[in-house]
Design a protein around this motif. Structure first.
Motif, PDB file in Angstrom:
ATOM      1  N   MET A 125      70.886  17.203 -79.036  1.00 16.46           N
ATOM      2  CA  MET A 125      70.609  17.439 -77.606  1.00 16.46           C
ATOM      3  C   MET A 125      71.981  18.020 -77.389  1.00 16.46           C
ATOM      4  O   MET A 125      71.738  18.735 -76.064  1.00 16.46           O
ATOM      5  N   ILE A 126      72.571  16.472 -77.096  1.00 16.84           N
ATOM      6  CA  ILE A 126      74.015  17.158 -76.230  1.00 16.84           C
ATOM      7  C   ILE A 126      74.793  18.751 -76.252  1.00 16.84           C
ATOM      8  O   ILE A 126      75.217  19.155 -75.592  1.00 16.84           O
ATOM      9  N   ILE A 127      74.704  18.473 -78.137  1.00 18.15           N
ATOM     10  CA  ILE A 127      75.458  19.937 -78.325  1.00 18.15           C
ATOM     11  C   ILE A 127      74.838  21.086 -77.287  1.00 18.15           C
ATOM     12  O   ILE A 127      75.868  22.150 -77.375  1.00 18.15           O
ATOM     13  N   HIS A 128      73.532  21.102 -78.269  1.00 19.75           N
ATOM     14  CA  HIS A 128      73.061  22.480 -77.372  1.00 19.75           C
ATOM     15  C   HIS A 128      73.239  22.677 -75.798  1.00 19.75           C
ATOM     16  O   HIS A 128      73.096  23.303 -75.372  1.00 19.75           O
ATOM     17  N   GLY A 129      72.729  20.989 -75.193  1.00 18.45           N
ATOM     18  CA  GLY A 129      72.853  21.737 -74.054  1.00 18.45           C
ATOM     19  C   GLY A 129      73.833  22.176 -74.006  1.00 18.45           C
ATOM     20  O   GLY A 129      74.158  22.699 -72.818  1.00 18.45           O
ATOM     21  N   ILE A 130      75.312  21.686 -73.694  1.00 19.41           N
ATOM     22  CA  ILE A 130      76.235  22.270 -73.520  1.00 19.41           C
ATOM     23  C   ILE A 130      76.576  22.809 -73.888  1.00 19.41           C
ATOM     24  O   ILE A 130      76.966  24.045 -73.132  1.00 19.41           O
TER      25      ILE A 130
END
Length: 447
Positions: A282-287
């Protein structure tokens, strides 16, 4: 309408309010799957009961949203965005508090029931009211970029929330921090957020005229009434572009909800993901969302209109969901997530197209109508994708394809993509000389 320093200050407070609210709710997403599995199917990596229960919650929430979102949007047009933001932001705190106290089976069921009831009113209402607030205060030519910034703020909260979840020592602390932050967001909003400039917009597009006072008052009186399904259908038929955008919104949301309902259970069953790996994903998605919406989109909107950005976003949505469905290793999942840097164009572009099809006194109603239609997709999605996910993750699948439900979600988004390329560039419908309730009222006077 031109932006003033006061307006810009108000938008800054809105952005921080949205950040805090989303931060508190995004940070529980990586943990909720583990909590659900531990309460319902302890010690197992696959749990059909949890999948079906999530689907039931999603369907009930969709029914409530379908009825409530147009009403909330219409009331916000009449009584202000700030007042209507207060209720859903406050109610959304209650379910989190339960899991902050305990994650035992009985408390989980109490959370489930309360979460379902509050989501009927809260799910999606904060973001569409924020979109209406932005539309009240930003000129049309800058609206797509402003919607992108708002979406980028949500992505920032998504990243920071999941980062914090990644490093918090326990699941209990995740829900405790989330509940505290949600409370802070409500207090901050009530103290610092000014009411939007929607009152000025009403005065600008509907100046008083003595000869038509009675008709105008009748129209205003009717506009304050509770909206009916006929009103929503009338709004959908108000322009062909609005109708096309509504179709795109429905099929895109149907596919996205299918992805959301299946992905975490799919990853846990196939690759044994846990809270930390969910957070990483989800961090990858958010970035990707931050780069796309805060950096790329403000630049691209100067040279590419919203319709083309919408089509680009939907095309890449199809691609990354397809990659999820056929992933043969965990690195493919992470690679697919990076493609969301272009897929997130779709949401702000669609909302900008919708915003330009109605007058300044109907922004809440229009955004609520689209949100309600997306909620209808929330009713249908679990009926399709929950059984598919449970079947193809079980030992009784008709053929071995664990990501089959994700593949179906990709094809659903493809329908939205095909419809999006048929939309022409949005034509403004909210200029004063084109939208005058005195000359062309939404509700004509009755004899």
């Amino acid at each position: 309408m031109p932006e003033t320093n006061t307006t810009s200050w108000g938008l800054s407070h809105l952005f921080l309010t949205v950040f805090l609210f989303n931060f508190s709710h995004f940070m529980v997403i990586p943990a909720i799957t583990d909590v659900s599995m531990a309460a319902l199917c302890p010690g197992e990596d696959e749990c059909s009961f949890a999948i079906y229960l999530t689907g039931v919650q999603q369907a009930i929430t969709g029914i409530g949203n379908l009825l409530m979102m147009p009403l909330i949007g219409n009331l916000s047009d009449q009584y202000g965005r700030k007042l209507l933001l207060t209720c859903p932001m406050t109610l959304a705190i209650l379910p989190i508090v339960i899991l902050a106290y305990s994650r035992e089976e009985g408390f989980f069921y109490a959370y489930f029931v309360l979460k379902t009831l509050t989501s009927m009113l809260c799910e999606g209402s904060v973001i569409f009211l924020a979109l209406a607030y932005v539309a009240d205060n930003v000129a049309e030519e800058r609206r797509a970029s402003a919607f992108g910034i708002l979406s980028g703020i949500s992505s920032c909260s998504f990243v920071t929330g999941n980062l914090l979840t990644r490093f918090l020592p326990s699941v209990a602390s995740v829900f405790q921090v989330s509940a505290a932050t949600a409370m802070v967001s409500v207090v901050y909003m009530r103290i610092f957020l000014p009411e939007s400039n929607m009152t000025a917009a009403v005065i600008a597009v509907a100046p008083e005229k003595e000869t038509t006072d009675e008709c105008l008052l009748d129209n205003r009186r009717v506009s304050r009434a509770v909206p009916s399904l006929r009103d929503s259908f009338s709004l959908l038929k108000s322009s062909w572009t609005f109708s096309q955008a509504a179709i795109v919104a429905f099929f895109n949301m149907l596919g996205e909800l299918g992805l959301m309902s299946a992905l975490l259970y799919y990853l846990k069953a196939e690759f044994h993901f846990d809270k930390d790996q969910f957070a990483d994903l989800m961090i990858i998605h958010g970035i990707a969302g931050i780069i796309s919406q805060l950096i790329l989109m403000p630049v691209l909107t100067r040279v590419i209109n919203e319709v083309h950005l919408l089509a680009i976003g939907l095309a890449f949505s199809c691609i990354y969901i397809f990659l999820y469905s056929v992933a043969w290793s965990s690195w493919v999942v992470y690679l697919a997530s990076t493609l969301q840097i272009l897929s997130v164009f779709a949401g702000p572009s669609l909302r900008s197209i919708v915003s330009k099809q109605v007058g300044p006194t109907e922004q809440g109603k229009a955004q609520g109508c689209i949100t309600g239609l997306c909620s209808f997709a929330g009713i249908i999605s679990p009926l399709i994708f929950s059984p598919l996910t449970a079947l193809f993750l079980s030992d009784h699948a008709p053929f071995h394809f664990p990501g089959f439900s994700l593949m179906c979600a990709a094809f659903t988004v493809m329908i939205a993509f095909i419809q999006s390329i048929m939309i022409k560039a949005p034509i403004s419908n909210s200029k004063t000389d084109e939208y005058d309730p005195l000359q062309n009222p939404s509700y004509p006077c009755q004899p």
